[in-house]
Structure formats: structure tokens, C-alpha cells
Design a protein around this motif. Structure first.
Motif, PDB file in Angstrom:
ATOM      1  N   ASP A  68       0.781  -1.150   0.289  1.00  0.00           N
ATOM      2  CA  ASP A  68      -0.054   0.029   0.234  1.00  0.00           C
ATOM      3  C   ASP A  68       0.851   1.310   0.063  1.00  0.00           C
ATOM      4  O   ASP A  68       1.635   1.567   1.120  1.00  0.00           O
ATOM      5  CB  ASP A  68      -0.855   0.062   1.182  1.00  0.00           C
ATOM      6  N   ALA A  69       1.044   1.852  -1.197  1.00  0.00           N
ATOM      7  CA  ALA A  69       1.827   2.964  -1.464  1.00  0.00           C
ATOM      8  C   ALA A  69       3.394   2.931  -0.916  1.00  0.00           C
ATOM      9  O   ALA A  69       3.773   3.671  -0.136  1.00  0.00           O
ATOM     10  CB  ALA A  69       1.284   4.236  -0.742  1.00  0.00           C
ATOM     11  N   GLY A  70       3.866   1.534  -0.810  1.00  0.00           N
ATOM     12  CA  GLY A  70       5.022   1.235  -0.539  1.00  0.00           C
ATOM     13  C   GLY A  70       5.284   0.478   0.799  1.00  0.00           C
ATOM     14  O   GLY A  70       6.538   0.033   1.307  1.00  0.00           O
ATOM     15  N   ALA A  71       4.291   0.648   1.577  1.00  0.00           N
ATOM     16  CA  ALA A  71       4.061   0.189   2.897  1.00  0.00           C
ATOM     17  C   ALA A  71       3.613  -1.428   2.770  1.00  0.00           C
ATOM     18  O   ALA A  71       2.756  -1.884   2.189  1.00  0.00           O
ATOM     19  CB  ALA A  71       3.091   0.723   3.935  1.00  0.00           C
ATOM     20  N   LEU A  72       4.527  -2.430   3.315  1.00  0.00           N
ATOM     21  CA  LEU A  72       4.375  -3.750   3.025  1.00  0.00           C
ATOM     22  C   LEU A  72       3.672  -4.198   4.384  1.00  0.00           C
ATOM     23  O   LEU A  72       4.141  -4.139   5.498  1.00  0.00           O
ATOM     24  CB  LEU A  72       5.746  -4.560   2.837  1.00  0.00           C
ATOM     25  N   SER A  73       2.846  -5.123   4.125  1.00  0.00           N
ATOM     26  CA  SER A  73       1.994  -5.719   5.364  1.00  0.00           C
ATOM     27  C   SER A  73       1.447  -7.302   5.098  1.00  0.00           C
ATOM     28  O   SER A  73       1.544  -7.689   3.742  1.00  0.00           O
ATOM     29  CB  SER A  73       0.845  -4.990   5.694  1.00  0.00           C
ATOM     30  N   LEU A  74       1.171  -8.025   6.187  1.00  0.00           N
ATOM     31  CA  LEU A  74       0.531  -9.563   5.737  1.00  0.00           C
ATOM     32  C   LEU A  74      -0.855  -9.348   6.589  1.00  0.00           C
ATOM     33  O   LEU A  74      -0.758  -8.917   7.818  1.00  0.00           O
ATOM     34  CB  LEU A  74       1.399 -10.286   6.450  1.00  0.00           C
ATOM     35  N   ARG A  75      -1.928  -9.541   6.028  1.00  0.00           N
ATOM     36  CA  ARG A  75      -3.125  -9.802   6.320  1.00  0.00           C
ATOM     37  C   ARG A  75      -3.522 -11.343   6.840  1.00  0.00           C
ATOM     38  O   ARG A  75      -3.387 -11.952   5.971  1.00  0.00           O
ATOM     39  CB  ARG A  75      -4.301  -8.963   5.687  1.00  0.00           C
ATOM     40  N   ALA A  76      -3.511 -11.522   7.963  1.00  0.00           N
ATOM     41  CA  ALA A  76      -4.174 -12.929   8.555  1.00  0.00           C
ATOM     42  C   ALA A  76      -5.392 -12.938   9.422  1.00  0.00           C
ATOM     43  O   ALA A  76      -4.987 -12.516  10.397  1.00  0.00           O
ATOM     44  CB  ALA A  76      -2.935 -13.779   8.844  1.00  0.00           C
ATOM     45  N   GLY A  77      -5.912 -13.808   9.290  1.00  0.00           N
ATOM     46  CA  GLY A  77      -7.320 -13.811  10.203  1.00  0.00           C
ATOM     47  C   GLY A  77      -7.904 -12.510  10.499  1.00  0.00           C
ATOM     48  O   GLY A  77      -8.293 -12.447  11.714  1.00  0.00           O
ATOM     49  N   GLY A  78      -8.109 -11.389   9.563  1.00  0.00           N
ATOM     50  CA  GLY A  78      -8.629 -10.175   9.955  1.00  0.00           C
ATOM     51  C   GLY A  78      -7.696  -9.633  10.538  1.00  0.00           C
ATOM     52  O   GLY A  78      -8.015  -8.152  10.901  1.00  0.00           O
ATOM     53  N   THR A  79      -6.512  -9.615  10.842  1.00  0.00           N
ATOM     54  CA  THR A  79      -5.532  -8.750  11.360  1.00  0.00           C
ATOM     55  C   THR A  79      -4.262  -8.349  10.586  1.00  0.00           C
ATOM     56  O   THR A  79      -3.999  -9.381   9.736  1.00  0.00           O
ATOM     57  CB  THR A  79      -4.843  -9.363  12.656  1.00  0.00           C
ATOM     58  N   THR A  80      -4.015  -7.132  10.397  1.00  0.00           N
ATOM     59  CA  THR A  80      -2.934  -6.620   9.591  1.00  0.00           C
ATOM     60  C   THR A  80      -1.502  -6.429  10.381  1.00  0.00           C
ATOM     61  O   THR A  80      -1.797  -5.616  11.364  1.00  0.00           O
ATOM     62  CB  THR A  80      -3.403  -5.361   8.746  1.00  0.00           C
TER      63      THR A  80
END
Length: 190
Positions: A68-80
Motif C-alpha cells: 500500500d503505497a510502498g508500505a508492506l504488510s501481511l493480513r491474516a485472520g482479519g488482522t494486519t
């Protein structure tokens, strides 16, 4: 003539059934199973344990990687969870909550004649003495050697094995996030 029509009808039915079976076998999962709201789906991708095999660094078996605009994340089980510093500033959860720790592997120079449990306790005691070579640390380790009837070499080997295998009070390091981060970065260019 009647038999030929029946065979033709039977073939048509068989083809139709085969097409239904094949259609039923297709992967009907959405491209992104747990999307992050507000981020284009082209910048999200579901990733699983089977995608990375032994390099999978998480305790969960599936998640959605997001750029997201260079911000990297992992979403699992509804939590980011934040994968990058930029994502960490957005208030996402700490990735270490779902991160696996590395295994320690076998020792390179094990000490025989002393159980591993006792070696681990000796290592913890020696760790409390400190890693410096000052007089206080040396005296502390000398008391441990005397108490357990160890030579200086024996204690050195126990300390080396404990450090190499991350015995308590040390903690095993977390598995590398690099394979996941590399895949998430690829989404940034889409």
C-alpha cells in the motif's frame, strides 16, 4: 439408426458430465482471500505455506501480502501485521506475533558424559556470570566449574553449544521475512 442416436446422446451426456467435473475441480477461491480494505486488489495477493515451503516464516498457514503505497504488510485472520517500517507507522500489529522461530540444529561439538538438561542449566548459570573476561566473571565461572567438576575446556564447549543452539536464557532468532517481503515488493510495481 436408433443405436447411433443413443450413442451420440450418451457421448453428449458424458462430455457434459466431464465438463461439469472439470469445472468443479477448478480453484474457485478468490485471488485475495482476506483483502485489506482500501487497497487495490492488484496490490494484494494471498500467499500460503505451500508457496514458500521450509522458508515459510509464520505460525499461520495463509495470509495476504499487501503493498500500500510502498508500505508492506501481511493480513491474516482479519488482522494486519507490519512487514515494513512504513507499515509499522500505520498502527498495524507487530509481525512477531505470527512469526516462527528458527530451529537450532544439531551441535557441532557436543560434550558427552553430561546430560543435555544439565548442560543447559550450566549454560544458564555461566550466562549470568557475563561474557566479559574480568576477574568477577572468571571467578563466577570457576565456581561453576568446581561445582560441576568441569574443566575449563568443558565449560567452554558447553558455552559454545549453548550459544550455537540458543539455549535459555537466549531466544531462538526469528525466521527471515525476506522471501515474503520480496514477493510483497513485487506487488508495489503493479
Amino acid at each position: 439408426m436408433l443405436c447411433q442416436a443413443a450413442r451420440s446422446r450418451t457421448r453428449s451426456v458424458a462430455v457434459a458430465l466431464a465438463m461439469m467435473v472439470v469445472a468443479g475441480c477448478r480453484d474457485t477461491r478468490p485471488a485475495v482471500e482476506d483483502p485489506l480494505p482500501g487497497v487495490p486488489l492488484t496490490q494484494q495477493k494471498t500467499i500460503t505455506l505451500s508457496d514458500l515451503g521450509h522458508e515459510w516464516p509464520f505460525t499461520v498457514g495463509t495470509g495476504t501480502i499487501v503493498c500500500d503505497a510502498g508500505a508492506l504488510s501481511l493480513r491474516a485472520g482479519g488482522t494486519t501485521y507490519a512487514l515494513s517500517q512504513g507499515a509499522g507507522t500505520r498502527g498495524y500489529a507487530n509481525i512477531n506475533a505470527v512469526r516462527r522461530r528458527q530451529g537450532s540444529g544439531p551441535p557441532s561439538d557436543p560434550l558427552s558424559g553430561i546430560t543435555q538438561d544439565l548442560q543447559m542449566r550450566i549454560f544458564a548459570q555461566a550466562s549470568e556470570c557475563g561474557a566479559t573476561a574480568d576477574a568477577v566473571s572468571r571467578a563466577c565461572k570457576a565456581r561453576i566449574r568446581e561445582r560441576h567438576h568441569l574443566s575449563e575446556t568443558d565449560l567452554t564447549r558447553i558455552e559454545a553449544e549453548g550459544a550455537e543452539r540458543y539455549w535459555p536464557p537466549l531466544e531462538l532468532p526469528f525466521m527471515s521475512l525476506d522471501p515474503v517481503i520480496d514477493r510483497a515488493r513485487q506487488l508495489c510495481s503493479q
